[in-house]
Design a protein around this motif. Structure first.
Motif, mmCIF file in Angstrom:
data_model
loop_
_atom_site.group_PDB
_atom_site.id
_atom_site.type_symbol
_atom_site.label_atom_id
_atom_site.label_comp_id
_atom_site.label_asym_id
_atom_site.label_seq_id
_atom_site.Cartn_x
_atom_site.Cartn_y
_atom_site.Cartn_z
ATOM 1 N N UNK A 175 10.776 10.967 1.622
ATOM 2 C CA UNK A 175 10.319 10.144 0.498
ATOM 3 C C UNK A 175 10.265 8.668 0.878
ATOM 4 N N UNK A 176 11.244 8.204 1.630
ATOM 5 C CA UNK A 176 11.256 6.805 2.052
ATOM 6 C C UNK A 176 10.071 6.482 2.958
ATOM 7 N N UNK A 177 9.785 7.357 3.909
ATOM 8 C CA UNK A 177 8.664 7.110 4.802
ATOM 9 C C UNK A 177 7.348 7.099 4.027
ATOM 10 N N UNK A 178 7.211 7.996 3.069
ATOM 11 C CA UNK A 178 5.989 8.025 2.272
ATOM 12 C C UNK A 178 5.818 6.743 1.473
ATOM 13 N N UNK A 179 6.938 6.177 0.993
ATOM 14 C CA UNK A 179 6.854 4.907 0.268
ATOM 15 C C UNK A 179 6.406 3.779 1.200
ATOM 16 N N UNK A 180 6.847 3.821 2.457
ATOM 17 C CA UNK A 180 6.401 2.821 3.426
ATOM 18 C C UNK A 180 4.897 2.912 3.639
ATOM 19 N N UNK A 181 4.388 4.131 3.731
ATOM 20 C CA UNK A 181 2.942 4.323 3.892
ATOM 21 C C UNK A 181 2.194 3.887 2.632
ATOM 22 N N UNK A 182 2.686 4.329 1.480
ATOM 23 C CA UNK A 182 2.007 4.031 0.218
ATOM 24 C C UNK A 182 1.978 2.530 -0.070
ATOM 25 N N UNK A 183 3.038 1.835 0.313
ATOM 26 C CA UNK A 183 3.130 0.410 0.031
ATOM 27 C C UNK A 183 2.439 -0.470 1.052
ATOM 28 N N UNK A 184 1.830 0.139 2.079
ATOM 29 C CA UNK A 184 1.150 -0.652 3.094
ATOM 30 C C UNK A 184 2.078 -1.317 4.084
ATOM 31 N N UNK A 185 3.325 -0.856 4.149
ATOM 32 C CA UNK A 185 4.275 -1.395 5.119
ATOM 33 C C UNK A 185 4.047 -0.813 6.509
ATOM 34 N N UNK A 186 3.644 0.428 6.568
ATOM 35 C CA UNK A 186 3.532 1.124 7.847
ATOM 36 C C UNK A 186 2.272 1.982 7.874
ATOM 37 N N UNK A 187 1.790 2.246 9.094
ATOM 38 C CA UNK A 187 0.593 3.046 9.296
ATOM 39 C C UNK A 187 0.836 4.027 10.441
#
Length: 242
Positions: free
Chosen positions: A190-202
Motif C-alpha cells: 500500500x505504501x509503494x502504491x501511494x508513492x506511485x499514485x502521488x507522483x513521488x516514484x516511477x
C-alpha cells in the motif's frame, strides 16, 4: 522415510538459467509477453515457449490473455517471497553476476520486490517507521502502533481495511543487497502504491528499478530527517498526503 513436499522438481525449474531470468524479471509485479521474456532470457521464441509451459505447469507463473496477446506474471506472492529468499542466500554465498548490469547501482538503491519497495531506500523507509514509532518490532515481525495508524490514515492508507485481508499486514522482508529489512506485506504494498499514485516514484521501463521524482526525493529526505531544512517535528509528522 521420506516426508513432506518434494522440492527437487521446483528447484530444478528455478535452477535453469533462462527460467531464472524470467522469474527474476517478473519480480517487478508486471506482466510481460513471451517475446519480451525471450529477449530478457536471451533465448528464441520457441525456446521460451517451452520454458513458460514448464513454469505454468508447476504453478510458478500465471498467464492472462488479452486479444491475441498472452501476458505472464508470477503466480502469487508466495513465489515472489521464495525468489527473494533465494536471492538473499545467493548474495550471502557470493553467487553474484560476474558482469554487473549498468542498472545495478539503481537496482540496489530502490527496486520492486514484487509489490513493495526494496533496496537502500526501502530499508531506510522501514527503519524510519520503526524509529519514529509508526511500527513496533515484535517477535512475529512488526505491528502498527496507534500513532502509526493515524499517520497511515493521514497519507490515505486505511490500516483497518488492510487487517481484514488474508495477507499479513506487516512483514519485515530481508533485503538481499542491504542485509537489513524493508517493509513487505499488505502495508508495504500500500505504501509503494501511494508513492506511485502521488507522483513521488516511477517504475523504470523494463526493469525492477524504482526512480524517485525530484518532488519525491525532497519529500522523502524531509520525512527521513536527512534534509538540512527539515526540523525534527516535521520529520516525525511524515510526508504530506499523496
Amino acid at each position: 522415510m521420506k516426508d513432506g513436499p518434494h522440492i527437487a522438481r521446483i528447484a530444478a525449474l528455478i535452477g535453469d538459467s533462462a527460467r531464472a531470468e524470467v522469474l527474476t524479471a517478473l519480480m517487478a509485479d508486471r506482466a510481460l509477453t513471451a517475446t519480451e521474456l525471450a529477449d530478457i532470457a536471451g533465448v528464441t521464441k520457441q525456446t521460451i515457449s517451452a520454458h513458460l509451459a514448464k513454469l505454468l505447469d508447476a504453478g510458478l507463473i500465471a498467464v492472462e490473455s488479452q486479444g491475441r496477446h498472452r501476458y505472464f506474471r508470477l503466480a502469487d506472492r508466495d513465489v515472489a517471497h521464495l525468489l527473494e529468499s533465494l536471492m538473499n542466500v545467493a548474495f550471502r554465498a557470493g553467487a553474484v553476476r560476474l558482469r554487473a548490469s549498468p542498472r545495478e547501482p539503481a537496482l540496489r538503491r530502490a527496486r520492486m520486490c514484487y509489490d513493495h519497495l526494496a533496496g537502500e531506500v526501502g530499508v531506510q523507509f522501514y527503519e524510519a517507521l520503526v524509529r519514529q514509532g509508526m511500527l513496533q518490532a515484535t517477535p512475529q515481525g512488526a505491528a502498527i502502533t496507534p500513532a502509526g495508524a493515524q499517520w497511515f490514515a493521514h497519507v490515505g492508507i486505511d490500516t483497518s481495511t488492510l487487517a481484514q485481508q488474508r495477507r499479513m499486514v506487516c512483514r519485515p522482508c530481508l533485503d538481499w543487497s542491504e542485509r537489513r529489512h524493508h517493509l513487505g506485506g499488505a502495508l508495504g504494498a500500500a505504501l509503494l502504491q501511494r508513492l506511485f499514485d502521488g507522483g513521488w516514484a516511477l517504475r523504470a521501463q523494463g526493469s525492477r528499478v524504482v526512480h524517485f521524482t525530484p518532488k519525491g526525493e525532497l519529500a522523502l529526505r524531509q520525512w527521513l530527517g536527512t534534509h538540512p531544512d527539515a526540523p525534527n517535528s516535521r520529520a516525525a509528522q511524515g510526508p504530506a498526503p499523496c
